[in-house]
Design a protein around this motif. Structure first.
Motif, mmCIF file in Angstrom:
data_model
loop_
_atom_site.group_PDB
_atom_site.id
_atom_site.type_symbol
_atom_site.label_atom_id
_atom_site.label_comp_id
_atom_site.label_asym_id
_atom_site.label_seq_id
_atom_site.Cartn_x
_atom_site.Cartn_y
_atom_site.Cartn_z
ATOM 1 N N GLN A 1 17.943 12.424 -8.235
ATOM 2 C CA GLN A 1 17.390 12.987 -7.001
ATOM 3 C C GLN A 1 18.449 13.613 -6.106
ATOM 4 N N GLU A 2 19.714 13.309 -6.370
ATOM 5 C CA GLU A 2 20.807 13.929 -5.621
ATOM 6 C C GLU A 2 21.196 15.296 -6.181
ATOM 7 N N ARG A 3 20.697 15.602 -7.364
ATOM 8 C CA ARG A 3 21.032 16.885 -7.972
ATOM 9 C C ARG A 3 20.333 18.033 -7.246
ATOM 10 N N LYS A 4 21.002 19.167 -7.195
ATOM 11 C CA LYS A 4 20.469 20.310 -6.445
ATOM 12 C C LYS A 4 19.095 20.732 -6.929
ATOM 13 N N GLU A 5 18.890 20.715 -8.254
ATOM 14 C CA GLU A 5 17.622 21.202 -8.803
ATOM 15 C C GLU A 5 16.474 20.228 -8.583
ATOM 16 N N ALA A 6 16.787 19.012 -8.116
ATOM 17 C CA ALA A 6 15.734 18.012 -7.861
ATOM 18 C C ALA A 6 15.366 17.950 -6.386
ATOM 19 N N LYS A 7 15.960 18.827 -5.594
ATOM 20 C CA LYS A 7 15.683 18.846 -4.147
ATOM 21 C C LYS A 7 14.731 19.997 -3.805
ATOM 22 N N TRP A 8 14.130 19.935 -2.631
ATOM 23 C CA TRP A 8 13.219 21.001 -2.187
ATOM 24 C C TRP A 8 13.511 21.373 -0.744
ATOM 25 N N LEU B 1 7.933 10.168 -5.508
ATOM 26 C CA LEU B 1 8.910 9.438 -6.320
ATOM 27 C C LEU B 1 10.133 9.061 -5.498
ATOM 28 N N LEU B 2 10.541 9.954 -4.614
ATOM 29 C CA LEU B 2 11.685 9.655 -3.745
ATOM 30 C C LEU B 2 11.425 8.375 -2.934
ATOM 31 N N TRP B 3 10.231 8.300 -2.334
ATOM 32 C CA TRP B 3 9.895 7.123 -1.533
ATOM 33 C C TRP B 3 9.637 5.898 -2.408
ATOM 34 N N LEU B 4 9.097 6.111 -3.592
ATOM 35 C CA LEU B 4 8.886 4.989 -4.510
ATOM 36 C C LEU B 4 10.229 4.383 -4.909
ATOM 37 N N VAL B 5 11.194 5.227 -5.227
ATOM 38 C CA VAL B 5 12.520 4.737 -5.609
ATOM 39 C C VAL B 5 13.167 3.992 -4.443
ATOM 40 N N ARG B 6 12.994 4.497 -3.225
ATOM 41 C CA ARG B 6 13.522 3.785 -2.058
ATOM 42 C C ARG B 6 12.881 2.410 -1.922
ATOM 43 N N LYS C 1 6.643 25.364 -6.744
ATOM 44 C CA LYS C 1 6.777 25.435 -5.284
ATOM 45 C C LYS C 1 6.006 24.326 -4.564
ATOM 46 N N LYS C 2 5.812 23.196 -5.258
ATOM 47 C CA LYS C 2 5.192 22.016 -4.651
ATOM 48 C C LYS C 2 6.163 20.854 -4.756
ATOM 49 N N HIS C 3 5.972 19.843 -3.910
ATOM 50 C CA HIS C 3 6.865 18.682 -4.004
ATOM 51 C C HIS C 3 6.173 17.367 -3.635
ATOM 52 N N THR C 4 4.851 17.319 -3.764
ATOM 53 C CA THR C 4 4.116 16.097 -3.404
ATOM 54 C C THR C 4 4.562 14.915 -4.262
ATOM 55 N N ALA C 5 4.599 15.126 -5.576
ATOM 56 C CA ALA C 5 4.994 14.035 -6.480
ATOM 57 C C ALA C 5 6.487 13.740 -6.368
ATOM 58 N N ALA C 6 7.284 14.792 -6.224
ATOM 59 C CA ALA C 6 8.731 14.594 -6.089
ATOM 60 C C ALA C 6 9.041 13.749 -4.857
ATOM 61 N N GLU C 7 8.331 14.030 -3.771
ATOM 62 C CA GLU C 7 8.526 13.254 -2.545
ATOM 63 C C GLU C 7 7.985 11.834 -2.720
ATOM 64 N N ASN D 1 0.817 -1.214 0.000
ATOM 65 C CA ASN D 1 0.000 0.000 0.000
ATOM 66 C C ASN D 1 0.852 1.267 0.000
ATOM 67 N N ASP D 2 1.982 1.200 0.684
ATOM 68 C CA ASP D 2 2.897 2.338 0.715
ATOM 69 C C ASP D 2 3.406 2.632 -0.699
ATOM 70 N N MET D 3 3.787 1.583 -1.409
ATOM 71 C CA MET D 3 4.301 1.755 -2.759
ATOM 72 C C MET D 3 3.200 2.271 -3.694
ATOM 73 N N ILE D 4 2.000 1.716 -3.575
ATOM 74 C CA ILE D 4 0.882 2.143 -4.417
ATOM 75 C C ILE D 4 0.524 3.607 -4.132
ATOM 76 N N GLY D 5 0.589 4.009 -2.873
ATOM 77 C CA GLY D 5 0.315 5.396 -2.511
ATOM 78 C C GLY D 5 1.299 6.359 -3.142
ATOM 79 N N ASN D 6 2.559 5.955 -3.209
ATOM 80 C CA ASN D 6 3.573 6.815 -3.826
ATOM 81 C C ASN D 6 3.431 6.853 -5.342
ATOM 82 N N ILE D 7 3.037 5.732 -5.940
ATOM 83 C CA ILE D 7 2.748 5.724 -7.379
ATOM 84 C C ILE D 7 1.619 6.719 -7.679
#
Length: 206
Positions: A199-206, A105-110, A97-103, A63-69
């Motif tokens: 995701q380690e790149r500066k422009e991909a962080k928030w 994706l971060l957790w999905l990749v983890r 100025k949002k990061h819901t999807a970026a976050e 469910n955690d993975m599906i939620g991040n998808i």
């Protein structure tokens, strides 16, 4: 939510996937861009693996993975022109100025990193049981990022893994499964590596 389809006679779990990571193209001429729709379909297909593991203890993991998808897909649907690749989706969302999807994706990749490391350990260590492989992978991927409330939930799942022989039996033909698993992991690991570096790149962080 993705549910496991029936494995065809003589086939394997991989034959049931709507999309495999093997079939997700990587555009090396465009900074290793990964198409959003293909990747999300492959990730969604992967979640049926947790059904194979056969324990309700894995339901929170799935469910955690599906939620991040869903977080990533919601952004794609809201802004399709800016979201054809995962990298463009993240960068354009961050500009707003949002990061819901970026976050998400971060957790999905983890989560994908955890799954791939567990299964790679399983392939490379024939004598190790799944519980050992999943615990080893969890320690090196998700555990450092989890709160003390979440860790017991995931630890319970690690303890609920079936015996390796039973897992392979559920995957279908064992030898075919091992060959297909190796190919699938090669593709998944490459995409995880590309996204972690992005995701380690500066422009991909928030």
């Amino acid at each position: 939510m993705a549910f496991q389809a029936a494995i065809p006679p003589g086939g394997t779990w991989f034959d049931t996937l709507k999309k495999s990571f093997v079939n997700v193209p990587i555009d090396s001429s465009n900074g290793n861009a990964i198409p959003t729709s293909d990747f999300l379909e492959a990730a969604e297909s992967l979640t049926t693996l947790f059904d194979l593991l056969g324990s309700l203890a894995f339901t929170p993991v799935k469910n955690d993975m599906i939620g991040n998808i869903k977080k990533v897909r919601d952004r794609q649907l809201a802004s399709p022109d800016d979201s054809s690749t995962l990298q463009s989706l993240v960068l354009n969302e961050l500009k707003s100025k949002k990061h819901t999807a970026a976050e998400g994706l971060l957790w999905l990749v983890r989560g994908l990193d955890f799954t791939s490391q567990a299964l790679r350990h399983t392939l490379q260590n024939p004598d190790a049981e799944l519980s050992t492989s999943f615990r080893t992978a969890y320690t090196g991927t998700l555990k450092p990022h989890h709160s003390f409330l979440v860790k017991p939930v995931f630890s319970a799942a690690m303890s609920a893994t079936p015996y390796k022989k039973d897992f392979y039996a559920k995957m279908g033909d064992e030898e075919k499964s091992k060959v297909e698993l190796g190919k699938w992991l090669d593709a998944l690991e490459e995409q995880v590596k590309i996204l972690k570096e992005f995701q380690e790149r500066k422009e991909a962080k928030w």
